[in-house]
Design a protein around this motif. Structure first.
Motif, PDB file in Angstrom:
ATOM      1  N   UNK A  79      29.649  45.340  45.027  1.00 62.22           N
ATOM      2  CA  UNK A  79      30.419  44.074  45.624  1.00 62.22           C
ATOM      3  C   UNK A  79      30.252  44.067  47.032  1.00 62.22           C
ATOM      4  N   UNK A  80      29.755  42.781  47.287  1.00 62.45           N
ATOM      5  CA  UNK A  80      29.081  42.769  48.667  1.00 62.45           C
ATOM      6  C   UNK A  80      29.976  41.759  49.579  1.00 62.45           C
ATOM      7  N   UNK A  81      29.986  41.943  51.039  1.00 63.33           N
ATOM      8  CA  UNK A  81      30.856  41.368  51.712  1.00 63.33           C
ATOM      9  C   UNK A  81      30.374  40.483  52.584  1.00 63.33           C
ATOM     10  N   UNK A  82      30.998  39.082  52.884  1.00 64.81           N
ATOM     11  CA  UNK A  82      30.552  38.256  53.844  1.00 64.81           C
ATOM     12  C   UNK A  82      31.047  38.706  55.328  1.00 64.81           C
ATOM     13  N   UNK A  83      30.545  37.990  56.297  1.00 60.73           N
ATOM     14  CA  UNK A  83      30.902  38.640  57.742  1.00 60.73           C
ATOM     15  C   UNK A  83      31.877  37.503  58.191  1.00 60.73           C
ATOM     16  N   UNK A  91      27.047  31.986  50.440  1.00 62.82           N
ATOM     17  CA  UNK A  91      27.548  32.151  51.631  1.00 62.82           C
ATOM     18  C   UNK A  91      26.672  32.513  52.851  1.00 62.82           C
ATOM     19  N   UNK A  92      25.772  33.494  52.583  1.00 65.08           N
ATOM     20  CA  UNK A  92      24.889  33.930  53.537  1.00 65.08           C
ATOM     21  C   UNK A  92      23.817  32.538  53.872  1.00 65.08           C
ATOM     22  N   UNK A  93      23.777  31.811  53.069  1.00 63.31           N
ATOM     23  CA  UNK A  93      22.834  30.695  53.277  1.00 63.31           C
ATOM     24  C   UNK A  93      23.633  29.543  54.182  1.00 63.31           C
ATOM     25  N   UNK A  94      25.039  29.462  54.045  1.00 62.41           N
ATOM     26  CA  UNK A  94      25.611  28.545  54.686  1.00 62.41           C
ATOM     27  C   UNK A  94      25.880  29.082  56.223  1.00 62.41           C
ATOM     28  N   UNK A  95      26.181  30.299  56.112  1.00 62.15           N
ATOM     29  CA  UNK A  95      26.565  31.038  57.474  1.00 62.15           C
ATOM     30  C   UNK A  95      25.093  30.962  58.405  1.00 62.15           C
ATOM     31  N   UNK A  96      24.076  30.788  57.800  1.00 64.20           N
ATOM     32  CA  UNK A  96      22.872  30.880  58.632  1.00 64.20           C
ATOM     33  C   UNK A  96      22.860  29.439  59.262  1.00 64.20           C
ATOM     34  N   UNK A  97      23.254  28.372  58.626  1.00 63.37           N
ATOM     35  CA  UNK A  97      23.306  27.025  59.195  1.00 63.37           C
ATOM     36  C   UNK A  97      24.389  26.402  60.041  1.00 63.37           C
ATOM     37  N   UNK A  98      25.660  27.148  59.667  1.00 61.72           N
ATOM     38  CA  UNK A  98      26.919  26.678  60.451  1.00 61.72           C
ATOM     39  C   UNK A  98      27.847  27.910  60.656  1.00 61.72           C
ATOM     40  N   UNK A  99      28.593  27.743  61.748  1.00 63.93           N
ATOM     41  CA  UNK A  99      29.625  28.812  62.141  1.00 63.93           C
ATOM     42  C   UNK A  99      30.846  28.712  61.261  1.00 63.93           C
ATOM     43  N   UNK A 100      30.973  29.659  60.707  1.00 60.79           N
ATOM     44  CA  UNK A 100      32.102  29.634  59.533  1.00 60.79           C
ATOM     45  C   UNK A 100      33.279  30.726  59.946  1.00 60.79           C
ATOM     46  N   UNK A 152      31.464  40.143  42.192  1.00 53.86           N
ATOM     47  CA  UNK A 152      30.456  40.715  43.039  1.00 53.86           C
ATOM     48  C   UNK A 152      30.487  40.369  44.504  1.00 53.86           C
ATOM     49  N   UNK A 153      31.414  39.532  45.026  1.00 53.23           N
ATOM     50  CA  UNK A 153      31.779  38.970  46.204  1.00 53.23           C
ATOM     51  C   UNK A 153      33.091  39.622  46.541  1.00 53.23           C
ATOM     52  N   UNK A 154      33.454  40.371  47.560  1.00 48.53           N
ATOM     53  CA  UNK A 154      34.538  40.828  48.088  1.00 48.53           C
ATOM     54  C   UNK A 154      35.496  39.541  48.779  1.00 48.53           C
ATOM     55  N   UNK A 155      36.548  39.617  48.497  1.00 46.82           N
ATOM     56  CA  UNK A 155      37.618  38.596  48.925  1.00 46.82           C
ATOM     57  C   UNK A 155      38.667  39.266  49.439  1.00 46.82           C
ATOM     58  N   UNK A 156      39.028  38.754  50.776  1.00 47.20           N
ATOM     59  CA  UNK A 156      40.292  39.104  51.413  1.00 47.20           C
ATOM     60  C   UNK A 156      41.639  38.723  50.990  1.00 47.20           C
ATOM     61  N   UNK A 157      41.737  37.821  50.267  1.00 49.09           N
ATOM     62  CA  UNK A 157      42.699  37.361  49.668  1.00 49.09           C
ATOM     63  C   UNK A 157      42.408  36.793  48.283  1.00 49.09           C
ATOM     64  N   UNK A 158      43.186  37.263  47.082  1.00 52.39           N
ATOM     65  CA  UNK A 158      42.809  36.891  45.691  1.00 52.39           C
ATOM     66  C   UNK A 158      43.943  36.140  45.121  1.00 52.39           C
ATOM     67  N   UNK A 159      44.029  34.775  45.216  1.00 54.08           N
ATOM     68  CA  UNK A 159      44.972  34.034  44.525  1.00 54.08           C
ATOM     69  C   UNK A 159      44.775  33.789  43.092  1.00 54.08           C
ATOM     70  N   UNK A 160      45.712  34.308  42.456  1.00 53.34           N
ATOM     71  CA  UNK A 160      45.799  33.703  40.799  1.00 53.34           C
ATOM     72  C   UNK A 160      46.669  32.590  40.566  1.00 53.34           C
TER      73      UNK A 160
END
Length: 374
Positions: A58-62, A153-162, A175-183
């Motif tokens: 599971x990978x994590x976005x910054x 997400x990495x591709x978007x973050x390379x182009x825009x401050x998010x 496969x993507x870590x999430x801080x909040x998981x809304x069901x």
């Protein structure tokens, strides 16, 4: 009102079949569906276990990731909730990106930027109808589509401050870590939680509800008893304490050809032919009844239907034969049919407003700083 089915998939056909024949001797077809559901459910549970124990990465976005998803095949209202959350986060001064798979898009690119927060860069065919609608409704959000949401997400973050990512339909994207998981669970659809596909509508066993940070009960209006749904989630170990209750209300009717907006009250008692290509057409039909429209005929297309000129000509002929005033559809369908309309077509789309009936304070805390989960 006549309802014409263009396909045999209202979203719960197999589950209805099994339920209707439960007191009879099982038919071979039912037994096969149940066997396939058992295999599919086992595979889904094994996959989730591999991620839970770290055997699959599971990978994590910054940046902060808020996932919006569901357990069922069929509409629980993910798109209007994503729009609501993105708009609220933008109003808090956050730089927001919405990442979606872009289901049934025509583009073969692994990543497509639908909106850069200033301009729409892709249409509904290239982007997928839900991401296109989200980009329309949230013009200051970055919207992108791709199957691998971490790479996207990495591709978007390379182009825009998010500051924050809203993950559209992300509950199964483990496969993507999430801080909040809304069901999201439809408060009116306890039957949808009965069985795994193809015997029912569950994408994975109901025990997966335990992964959720919070439960959002959609279509939870005051006259709806959510206890049958809550009981099923509770038995599965899901987070049923203090669920967030969500309702969808018609906000405006939008002229599909020119974008003009009108108060829904102005359409009470007007005659219409209704059509839609969504996962839960019954919810759209109920909405039209709430609006007070006189619906002469309802045409149901498959979810994510790609409209043709022949479809529009057929709808025009139905308007003439039924002697009605307007065509009415969903906002998701509107983007796909706009290029096919003629100036004399009177076609309107229902724009929904998401309301938090109960639990807003808890949801606000989660959005701004809830406990992390994977």
């Amino acid at each position: 009102m006549k309802v014409r089915r263009r396909f045999d998939a209202w979203g719960g056909g197999p589950a209805l079949l099994v339920s209707a024949t439960s007191n009879l001797e099982p038919r071979p077809a039912d037994v096969l569906l149940q066997a396939l559901a058992l295999l599919y459910g086992a595979a889904s549970a094994i996959r989730a276990s591999l991620y839970r124990h770290g055997w699959l990465p599971t990978r994590k976005l910054p940046c902060r990731v808020i996932s919006v998803g569901n357990l069922t095949v069929g509409g629980t209202g993910k798109t209007p909730v994503v729009i609501f959350l993105a708009e609220w986060l933008l109003a808090q001064g956050k730089c927001v990106a919405v990442l979606s798979r872009g289901y049934r898009r025509t583009s073969r690119s692994s990543q497509v930027l639908v909106s850069d927060g200033r301009n729409l860069l892709a249409g509904p065919a290239e982007a997928g109808d839900e991401p296109y609608l989200i980009a329309q409704r949230c013009p200051r959000a970055i919207v992108a589509v791709g199957a691998d949401r971490y790479a996207l997400g990495r591709w978007v973050l390379a182009q825009h401050p998010i500051d924050c990512v809203v993950l559209d339909d992300g509950f199964q994207h483990l496969s993507l870590h999430r801080d909040v998981n809304l069901l999201l669970v439809d408060a009116t659809d306890a039957r949808g939680l009965e069985a795994v596909v193809p015997a029912g509508r569950l994408r994975e066993p109901l025990a997966a509800a335990a992964r959720a940070t919070a439960l959002l009960l959609t279509r939870a209006d005051g006259n709806v008893d959510p206890e049958p749904v809550l009981q099923r989630i509770r038995q599965a170990g899901g987070p049923v304490e203090d669920p967030v209750r969500v309702s969808f209300k018609p906000e405006r009717l939008v002229n599909v050809a020119n974008g003009k907006m009108e108060d829904p009250a102005r359409f009470t008692d007007r005659s219409a032919v209704a059509f839609s290509g969504i996962a839960n057409p019954a919810s759209f039909h109920a909405l039209l009844e709430e609006l007070g429209l006189k619906v002469a005929e309802t045409i149901v297309f498959p979810d994510h239907h790609v409209y043709s000129r022949a479809d529009l000509e057929d709808l025009r002929q139905r308007v003439q034969r039924s002697d009605v005033e307007i065509l009415i559809t969903t906002e998701k369908d509107a983007g796909k049919i706009a290029p096919l309309l003629r100036p004399d077509d009177h076609c309107w789309a229902v724009r929904l407003r998401t309301e938090i009936v109960d639990g807003w304070e808890r949801l606000e805390r989660l959005l701004l700083g809830g406990n992390g989960v994977t």
